[in-house]
Design a protein around this motif. Structure first.
Motif, PDB file in Angstrom:
ATOM      1  N   VAL A  25       0.848  -1.145   0.130  1.00  0.00           N
ATOM      2  CA  VAL A  25       0.020  -0.068  -0.138  1.00  0.00           C
ATOM      3  C   VAL A  25       0.969   1.251   0.099  1.00  0.00           C
ATOM      4  CG1 VAL A  25      -1.725   1.181   1.201  1.00  0.00           C
ATOM      5  CG2 VAL A  25      -1.687  -1.208   1.382  1.00  0.00           C
ATOM      6  N   SER A  26       0.690   2.235  -0.709  1.00  0.00           N
ATOM      7  CA  SER A  26       1.423   3.540  -0.856  1.00  0.00           C
ATOM      8  C   SER A  26       0.647   4.593  -0.452  1.00  0.00           C
ATOM      9  CB  SER A  26       1.790   3.624  -2.437  1.00  0.00           C
ATOM     10  OG  SER A  26       2.503   4.621  -2.642  1.00  0.00           O
ATOM     11  N   TYR A  27       1.106   5.418   0.351  1.00  0.00           N
ATOM     12  CA  TYR A  27       0.735   6.677   0.523  1.00  0.00           C
ATOM     13  C   TYR A  27       1.510   7.824   0.450  1.00  0.00           C
ATOM     14  CZ  TYR A  27      -2.747   4.172   3.460  1.00  0.00           C
ATOM     15  OH  TYR A  27      -3.653   3.187   3.746  1.00  0.00           O
ATOM     16  N   GLU A  28       1.106   9.059  -0.036  1.00  0.00           N
ATOM     17  CA  GLU A  28       1.804  10.273  -0.054  1.00  0.00           C
ATOM     18  C   GLU A  28       1.532  11.231   1.118  1.00  0.00           C
ATOM     19  OE1 GLU A  28       4.573  12.641  -1.476  1.00  0.00           O
ATOM     20  OE2 GLU A  28       4.108  10.917  -2.616  1.00  0.00           O
ATOM     21  N   ALA A  29       2.809  11.092   2.190  1.00  0.00           N
ATOM     22  CA  ALA A  29       2.389  11.484   3.301  1.00  0.00           C
ATOM     23  C   ALA A  29       2.139  13.154   3.406  1.00  0.00           C
ATOM     24  CB  ALA A  29       3.856  11.431   4.314  1.00  0.00           C
ATOM     25  N   SER A  30       2.624  13.893   2.501  1.00  0.00           N
ATOM     26  CA  SER A  30       2.386  15.286   2.426  1.00  0.00           C
ATOM     27  C   SER A  30       1.042  15.752   1.972  1.00  0.00           C
ATOM     28  CB  SER A  30       3.342  16.012   1.384  1.00  0.00           C
ATOM     29  OG  SER A  30       3.049  15.622  -0.087  1.00  0.00           O
ATOM     30  N   ASP A  31       0.425  14.694   1.449  1.00  0.00           N
ATOM     31  CA  ASP A  31      -1.068  14.974   0.890  1.00  0.00           C
ATOM     32  C   ASP A  31      -2.153  14.237   1.708  1.00  0.00           C
ATOM     33  OD1 ASP A  31      -0.099  16.299  -1.394  1.00  0.00           O
ATOM     34  OD2 ASP A  31      -0.208  14.523  -2.492  1.00  0.00           O
ATOM     35  N   LEU A  32      -1.879  13.683   2.846  1.00  0.00           N
ATOM     36  CA  LEU A  32      -2.831  12.925   3.841  1.00  0.00           C
ATOM     37  C   LEU A  32      -3.610  13.912   4.543  1.00  0.00           C
ATOM     38  CD1 LEU A  32      -0.554   9.952   4.785  1.00  0.00           C
ATOM     39  CD2 LEU A  32      -2.529   9.937   3.496  1.00  0.00           C
ATOM     40  N   ASP A  33      -4.837  13.665   4.650  1.00  0.00           N
ATOM     41  CA  ASP A  33      -5.600  14.252   5.481  1.00  0.00           C
ATOM     42  C   ASP A  33      -5.547  13.830   6.891  1.00  0.00           C
ATOM     43  OD1 ASP A  33      -8.490  14.229   6.842  1.00  0.00           O
ATOM     44  OD2 ASP A  33      -8.314  16.203   5.918  1.00  0.00           O
TER      45      ASP A  33
END
Length: 545
Positions: free
Chosen positions: A289-297
């Motif tokens: 699973v990939s997340y973009e930390a700077s865009d996370l709510d």
């Protein structure tokens, strides 16, 4: 002839470490066991009631001290004084070791996997203390013969359901999950694997288990040369060098590290930003699973606690095959629980969970109540653990010589009852019976008939069987029993075909300070026709509930 001395009267006292349970306490426990059993049954587990006595040989290495079989358990030897003494027997120490014996003995007749739950008292011959008794109830559920971690995930979900079923609200508990393989991986990376390092590993494990009491510095000292406590007593350490100790401390402080990274997720200028990116990369490679930390709510981020934990642990043990396998199993558990709707608000990956029993081989879990209470000295503290368990793939092997995978959980019923009591969710007064008073001993059959009618209607009732001469004593008896209603029929009532029914609960409330007007508006005693006994009593009971 010398006069024989009289034998001293026995003391009427409960043995040390044991206690007696009365009325409401027994009722509350019975109700709790029934609720937990209903959840276990709903999950497809079958009931098992095994013997309360096992051979010491069957308990084996799970005894507190195998070299002294009468230590730690209540044990005795059959025919100990004969020429051929028999087996050492012991009251069961827990419900898990008996399960291993039952499975090995009856495996040809049992379904595979075998899913069982068991409830009952266990006995430990250990030093008692506040809230620590030598006899207490356990409530276990285990799956034997399933190697898939889906069985471990199911246990975690079931544990959460049990806590909520008995009245522990969501937010007041958390189920923490770790994997002994991860800890084994840490040991391997620290150079502590192998039979020749068994002593050092034991010291390290005991040191980690004392984190809450000793703190980070105390654990670090025990990993090195040792630690001197406030009294001056010195405890020898594991003798690790700084590099080895750093590896272990990375595991010890993992929970704080994970929380710090999680809390600083949106701070792009935070010094740990590079570290955070590294953990994200590790977690992504493990979970897929990939997340973009700077865009996370931020609200979305609250569900990523387990994602961070898996990434952090993956980095700690990346040079260990067994550790990497353990992290992969944790990830699978998280994914399986997520699919069922169990998120980190109920179940979290927590590296601080280190179950003390030696037979755990994989995932381990512990249910902790997170609300605060006052201890005996008035200090505020968290209530703590009420259940625990894990995977123990080597347990049955002692009997069969073959490895049989198994996983399970044990719930401390007495601890849960204490928790509900601390939250004010237990009614400490038992629901007493309706008491039919006796005004004329010659008409006992009439009173027994009244009681029979009430019982047939499902109402708990009894006839006063003491000395009926003093009517006031009968009402005092009803009050002591917590009776909600008293039924009165004297000679005059009998001739008129009526009875008096007294609402004892309302009467007690009015006696505490009701005005004359309130007393007139809310009469607590009613005269009704005899054939309306059941209807009127039921109406009063309904008004009290």
């Amino acid at each position: 002839m010398a006069k024989q001395k009289k034998s001293p009267r026995p003391k009427a006292e409960t043995p040390k470490g044991f206690r007696d349970y009365f009325g409401a306490e027994v009722t509350h426990r019975t109700e709790m066991l029934a609720k937990i059993a209903a959840v276990y049954h709903r999950y497809g587990f079958d009931a098992l009631e095994s013997s309360g006595v096992e051979t010491v040989q069957a308990l084996g290495k799970f005894l507190p001290d195998v070299d002294r079989p009468n230590e730690g358990v209540f044990a005795w030897q059959e025919d100990a004084d004969s020429d051929k003494p028999g087996d050492w027997l012991a009251l069961r120490y827990d419900l898990t070791a008996p399960l291993a014996r039952v499975y090995a003995q009856h495996q040809n007749d049992l379904p595979k996997p075998y899913r069982r739950f068991a409830m009952g008292p266990v006995w430990r011959n250990e030093k008692p203390g506040p809230g620590r008794f030598r006899q207490f109830y356990q409530c276990d559920a285990d799956t034997v013969g399933a190697s898939s971690v889906a069985a471990d995930a199911e246990i975690c979900a079931m544990l959460a359901d049990c806590l909520e079923e008995v009245g522990i609200e969501r937010g007041d508990y958390i189920v923490r999950v770790n994997n002994r393989k991860v800890l084994n991986g840490v040991m391997e990376v620290a150079g502590l694997s192998g039979d020749d390092k068994e002593a050092e590993r034991g010291i390290v494990l005991r040191a980690i288990d004392k984190l809450d009491r000793l703190g980070v510095d105390g654990v670090r000292a025990l990993l090195g040369e040792g630690r001197k406590d406030e009294s001056g007593d010195f405890t020898k350490g594991a003798g690790l060098d700084d590099v080895q100790a750093d590896v272990v401390m990375g595991f010890v402080t993992a929970n704080d590290d994970i929380s710090a990274l999680f809390q600083n997720l949106h701070d792009v200028s935070h010094p740990s930003r590079e570290r955070m990116a590294s953990v994200f990369e590790s977690a992504t490679s493990i979970t897929g699973v990939s997340y973009e930390a700077s865009d996370l709510d931020r609200k979305m981020a609250s569900g990523l606690r387990n994602f961070f934990a898996i990434g952090h642990l993956g980095q700690l043990v990346k040079n260990s095959d067994v550790g990497t396998q353990g992290v992969a199993e944790l990830n699978e558990i998280v994914q399986l629980l997520h699919a069922q709707g169990y998120g980190p608000d109920r179940i979290v990956i927590d590296p601080s969970v280190v179950r003390g029993l030696g037979y755990y081989t994989g995932p381990v879990f512990e249910a902790e109540l997170t609300f605060e209470i006052k201890d005996d000295k008035g200090r505020t503290r968290n209530f703590g653990s009420v259940a625990g368990g894990g995977r123990y793939d080597d347990l049955v092997k002692r009997f069969t010589g073959q490895e049989v995978p198994a996983t399970g959980v044990s719930i401390g019923v007495d601890r849960l009852l204490a928790a509900l009591d601390a939250k004010g969710r237990l009614d400490k007064t038992a629901d007493g019976p309706v008491v039919v008073t006796v005004m004329d001993k010659a008409r006992m059959a009439d009173y027994q008939k009244m009681v029979a009618e009430l019982r047939e209607a499902g109402i708990r009732a009894e006839v006063y069987l003491g000395n009926p001469k003093n009517f006031g004593n009968q009402l005092k008896y009803a009050d002591k029993r917590g009776s909600p209603v008293a039924v009165i029929e004297g000679g005059d009532e009998h001739e008129k075909g009526v009875i008096q029914i007294k609402d004892l609960i309302l009467g007690a409330k009015m006696a505490e300070g009701a005005t004359l007007e309130e007393y007139k508006e809310l009469p607590s005693q009613y005269e009704v026709p005899r054939d309306q006994l059941v209807a009127k009593v039921r109406a009063i009971l309904d008004s009290q509930s």
